[in-house]
Design an enzyme around this catalytic site. Structure first.
Site, short mmCIF file in Angstrom:
data_model
loop_
_atom_site.label_atom_id
_atom_site.label_comp_id
_atom_site.label_asym_id
_atom_site.label_seq_id
_atom_site.Cartn_x
_atom_site.Cartn_y
_atom_site.Cartn_z
N SER A 281 0.72 -1.28 -0.01
CA SER A 281 -0.12 -0.09 -0.07
C SER A 281 0.93 1.20 -0.15
O SER A 281 2.16 1.06 0.40
CB SER A 281 -0.77 -0.09 1.23
OG SER A 281 -1.40 1.24 1.59
N TYR B 130 -2.19 -1.54 10.44
CA TYR B 130 -2.30 -1.67 8.79
C TYR B 130 -0.84 -1.06 8.14
O TYR B 130 -0.11 -1.47 7.56
CB TYR B 130 -3.34 -0.93 8.23
CG TYR B 130 -3.53 -0.77 6.79
CD1 TYR B 130 -4.27 -2.04 6.36
CD2 TYR B 130 -3.02 -0.02 6.01
CE1 TYR B 130 -4.40 -2.22 5.01
CE2 TYR B 130 -3.16 -0.15 4.53
CZ TYR B 130 -4.17 -1.17 4.20
OH TYR B 130 -4.04 -1.34 2.63
P1 NAD Z 1 -11.43 -6.01 -0.44
O1 NAD Z 1 -11.97 -6.04 0.97
O2 NAD Z 1 -12.23 -5.66 -1.51
O3 NAD Z 1 -10.94 -7.47 -0.62
C1 NAD Z 1 -10.30 -8.12 0.13
C2 NAD Z 1 -10.23 -9.83 0.03
O4 NAD Z 1 -9.52 -10.27 1.03
C3 NAD Z 1 -11.57 -10.34 -0.15
O5 NAD Z 1 -11.47 -11.34 -1.04
C4 NAD Z 1 -11.66 -11.11 1.13
O6 NAD Z 1 -12.53 -12.01 1.33
C5 NAD Z 1 -10.27 -11.49 1.49
N1 NAD Z 1 -10.06 -11.69 2.73
C6 NAD Z 1 -10.06 -10.90 3.92
N2 NAD Z 1 -9.70 -11.59 5.09
C7 NAD Z 1 -9.41 -12.82 4.67
C8 NAD Z 1 -8.63 -13.83 5.47
N3 NAD Z 1 -8.64 -14.09 6.46
N4 NAD Z 1 -8.35 -14.73 4.69
C9 NAD Z 1 -8.59 -14.98 3.25
N5 NAD Z 1 -9.03 -13.97 2.60
C10 NAD Z 1 -9.42 -12.74 3.21
O7 NAD Z 1 -10.26 -5.37 -0.37
P2 NAD Z 1 -9.27 -4.47 -1.31
O8 NAD Z 1 -9.41 -3.07 -1.30
O9 NAD Z 1 -9.32 -5.31 -2.71
O10 NAD Z 1 -7.90 -4.81 -0.83
C11 NAD Z 1 -6.97 -5.92 -1.37
C12 NAD Z 1 -5.73 -5.46 -0.87
O11 NAD Z 1 -5.17 -4.22 -1.32
C13 NAD Z 1 -5.23 -5.67 0.71
O12 NAD Z 1 -4.06 -6.10 0.90
C14 NAD Z 1 -5.25 -3.95 0.80
O13 NAD Z 1 -4.69 -3.55 2.19
C15 NAD Z 1 -4.47 -3.47 -0.22
N6 NAD Z 1 -4.83 -1.92 -0.71
C16 NAD Z 1 -6.41 -1.74 -0.94
C17 NAD Z 1 -6.28 -0.34 -1.29
C18 NAD Z 1 -7.66 0.32 -1.52
O14 NAD Z 1 -7.68 1.38 -1.51
N7 NAD Z 1 -8.66 -0.34 -1.45
C19 NAD Z 1 -5.28 0.53 -1.15
C20 NAD Z 1 -3.92 0.10 -0.88
C21 NAD Z 1 -3.81 -1.10 -0.57
#
Ligand code: NAD
Length: 260
Positions: free
Chosen positions: A142, A155
């Site tokens: 991130s 985080y």
């Molecule tokens: P999201 O909530 O849409 O998806 C998260 C996914 O992880 C889902 O499929 C969920 O079922 C799965 N998950 C959660 N807990 C779990 C567990 N214990 N075991 C297995 N699967 C699990 O989130 P996203 O925004 O797509 O985030 C994905 C990644 O990107 C994360 O690591 C997040 O930190 C990172 N990220 C997101 C953003 C943003 O703005 N959305 C920004 C920077 C980084």
């Protein structure tokens, strides 16, 4: 491009992970999906990607907070596909609170899912990659792996840790044909962000629209959300032969956020 290769994308039932899984499948890789959700919806998703991409798509319900389940997910992918050539550690959760009020169990859960699962999956997949002298590891960190924001202690700590892990693994395998990189997204409109908008609105006593404009996109100079497809294209490039010399990198895709 990825024909005959196999991938695991953790947390791919939603958001960024789903976009990455679809892009890898469209490029010809067999993909093991992972993540939570309603069983029939996940099966629909699996079958849709399989039909659209014409490659085998599997699913593991492994909980990334449980070490044994992470290891089992990797061995199931190896059994079902024969190899794990691409590992995308993407599963992640968020929780927002001041550090002196941050619940211990939330700290442990975020560290387990956002950081320790990456270590465990890499540890399990790397021996096979080393045997074949081929592999791509991409950790979805991130912008918060590079800089901090208040109220996100667990985080930010986990994502900084992910980048440290990425660099260490990259150095350990630098003389092989395996690369390990981190991608550092800014704000991407996904269910994870939806939750954050609601929490921030409560914390700042603002409307959700105000939070998007004045809190969230205030730190992202291009003033727009990143699309999961944009991140998927970067991950796909990192998995290509053209990216063989990119390793140990933490690549921002954040609309200029970390340029400040
Ligand atoms: P999201 O909530 O849409 O998806 C998260 C996914 O992880 C889902 O499929 C969920 O079922 C799965 N998950 C959660 N807990 C779990 C567990 N214990 N075991 C297995 N699967 C699990 O989130 P996203 O925004 O797509 O985030 C994905 C990644 O990107 C994360 O690591 C997040 O930190 C990172 N990220 C997101 C953003 C943003 O703005 N959305 C920004 C920077 C980084």
């Amino acid at each position: 491009m990825l024909k005959d290769l196999s991938a695991i994308v953790t947390g791919s039932t939603s958001g960024i992970g789903l976009g990455i899984a679809e892009a890898l499948a469209q490029a010809g890789a067999k993909v093991m999906l992972n993540g939570f959700g309603e069983a029939s919806q996940i099966e629909q998703l699996r079958a849709r990607i399989e039909a659209e991409a014409g490659v085998r798509i599997a699913y593991s319900a492994a909980d990334m907070a449980q070490a044994e389940q992470v290891r089992r997910m990797v061995s199931e992918a190896e059994q079902q596909f024969g190899t794990v050539d691409i590992l995308v550690n993407n599963a992640g959760i968020q929780f927002i609170a001041p550090v002196d009020e941050f619940p211990d169990e939330k700290w442990s859960q975020i560290l387990a899912i956002n950081l320790t699962s990456n270590f465990l999956a890499i540890k399990a997949a790397l021996p096979g990659m080393k045997r074949r002298n081929r592999g791509r590891i991409v950790n979805i960190a991130s912008a918060h792996g590079l800089i901090a924001s208040p109220f996100k202690s667990a985080y930010v700590a986990a994502k900084h840790g992910t980048i440290g892990l990425t660099k260490t693994v990259a150095l350990e395998v630098a003389e092989t044909a395996i690369t390990c990189n981190a991608v550092c997204p800014g704000y991407v409109h996904t269910p994870l962000l939806e939750g954050q908008i609601k929490e921030q609105a409560r914390a700042h006593r603002m409307s959700e629209q105000q939070v998007v404009k004045d809190v969230i996109l205030a730190s992202q100079p291009n003033k727009r959300f990143i699309q999961p497809q944009e991140l998927a294209a970067l991950v796909l490039f990192l998995c290509s032969d053209s990216a063989a010399s990119i390793t140990g990198a933490a690549l921002p895709m954040d609309g200029g956020w970390t340029a400040r």
